[in-house]
Scaffold this active site. Structure first.
Site, mmCIF file in Angstrom:
data_model
loop_
_atom_site.group_PDB
_atom_site.id
_atom_site.type_symbol
_atom_site.label_atom_id
_atom_site.label_comp_id
_atom_site.label_asym_id
_atom_site.label_seq_id
_atom_site.Cartn_x
_atom_site.Cartn_y
_atom_site.Cartn_z
ATOM 1 N N CYS A 1 0.826 -1.210 0.000
ATOM 2 C CA CYS A 1 0.000 0.000 0.000
ATOM 3 C C CYS A 1 0.867 1.270 0.000
ATOM 4 O O CYS A 1 1.434 1.614 -1.027
ATOM 5 C CB CYS A 1 -0.989 -0.030 1.150
ATOM 6 S SG CYS A 1 -2.368 1.122 0.908
ATOM 7 N N HIS B 1 -3.631 -5.389 0.564
ATOM 8 C CA HIS B 1 -3.175 -5.697 1.919
ATOM 9 C C HIS B 1 -3.122 -7.200 2.189
ATOM 10 O O HIS B 1 -3.978 -7.757 2.900
ATOM 11 C CB HIS B 1 -4.084 -5.014 2.948
ATOM 12 C CG HIS B 1 -3.855 -3.554 3.068
ATOM 13 N ND1 HIS B 1 -2.950 -3.005 3.949
ATOM 14 C CD2 HIS B 1 -4.389 -2.513 2.373
ATOM 15 C CE1 HIS B 1 -2.944 -1.692 3.819
ATOM 16 N NE2 HIS B 1 -3.797 -1.366 2.862
ATOM 17 N N GLU C 1 -1.213 -8.775 4.185
ATOM 18 C CA GLU C 1 -0.937 -9.091 5.597
ATOM 19 C C GLU C 1 -2.201 -9.411 6.381
ATOM 20 O O GLU C 1 -2.146 -10.115 7.404
ATOM 21 C CB GLU C 1 -0.178 -7.933 6.271
ATOM 22 C CG GLU C 1 -1.011 -6.759 6.723
ATOM 23 C CD GLU C 1 -1.463 -5.817 5.621
ATOM 24 O OE1 GLU C 1 -2.157 -4.824 5.919
ATOM 25 O OE2 GLU C 1 -1.105 -6.058 4.439
#
Length: 269
Positions: A123, A232, A234
């Protein structure tokens, strides 16, 4: 008198992964913060030992960082890279900036990649890498004709709902991502209003959104792992094959670097 670490400890040590922090304020004090999702993904999927990389250019010695870490994660953030960093003078109304992080990361990332340190940009980290390689950003991609809305949507929802898949990306054949995913199109989560306007020189497109926006790139000719994604992963390592694959590949690259560092350390004793 100095005492060297036993070889058994060096060989079993986890790779050290520095995670970029934001400069924030806590109780009237300047502080450094990073979200737990990045820590958890590095620990549980990449198998690394996470360390916070402070947003303070005066605290970072590039040579020391390169010598002692096995990987770096450039995190997402509510803040934006300042348009002044890519030649624009106007600051969008209401934009949240983090000049301390800009001053820390932007001069650092090309040196890390050139030295073979594995780098994963996510990001804001994706946007930082584009700017560091001479690219520019569009501060409101949803306003472009024909664009889809890449923003997080209703912010009153529970945080976990922000990170649900919201659009597909096309994985470009022959790249890093295509080696991690057997599908041509995958769904990703998307929480950004900025995006690539002009891709930096030496960056290779890895994935595109349906509206043509670049959603991932790698660094051409990098001696190590150097990948950046706009979404994203993660937050989806437990239920997304691609998200997990990204952190697994990053972790493998970090372990390889850790092994080399341990061998060099042993040879110098």
């Amino acid at each position: 008198m100095t005492h060297a670490s036993p070889p058994s400890i060096l060989s079993s040590a986890k790779p050290l992964v520095a995670i970029a922090a934001d400069r924030v304020e806590r109780y009237g004090h300047q502080a450094h913060a990073l979200l737990h999702g990045y820590v958890e993904a590095v620990v549980s999927i990449s198998g690394g030992m996470p360390l916070a990389l402070p947003a303070d250019e005066t605290a970072i010695d590039i040579a020391s960082l390169i010598a002692h870490v096995d990987g770096v994660v450039l995190t997402g953030s509510p803040s934006n890279v300042s348009p002044q960093q890519y030649g624009e003078t106007a600051i969008p109304e209401g934009a949240m900036l983090d000049p301390a992080r800009d001053a820390t990361v932007l001069p650092l990332v090309k040196a890390l990649v050139a030295a073979g340190v594995p780098v994963l940009g996510i990001c804001r980290g994706f946007q930082e890498m584009n700017v560091a390689w001479g690219g520019t950003l569009n501060t409101a991609v949803h306003e472009k004709p024909g664009a889809i809305d890449h923003r997080e949507g209703d912010q009153s929802r529970p945080i976990k709902d922000w990170y649900q898949d919201c659009h597909s990306v096309e994985i470009i054949p022959g790249g890093v991502l295509s080696g991690l995913c057997g599908e041509k199109h995958v769904q990703v989560n998307s929480l950004h209003h900025q995006g690539v306007e002009r891709l930096g020189a030496g960056l290779k497109v890895e994935a595109l959104a349906p509206d043509g926006l670049i959603e991932a790139f790698s660094v051409e000719g990098a001696p190590g792992f150097a990948l950046a994604v706009q979404w994203h992963p993660e937050m989806r390592v437990n239920d997304s094959e691609l998200a997990r694959g990204i952190f697994e590949a990053f972790g493998q690259a970090c372990r390889q670097r850790s092994i080399v560092r341990a061998q060099l350390c042993k040879a110098s004793q």
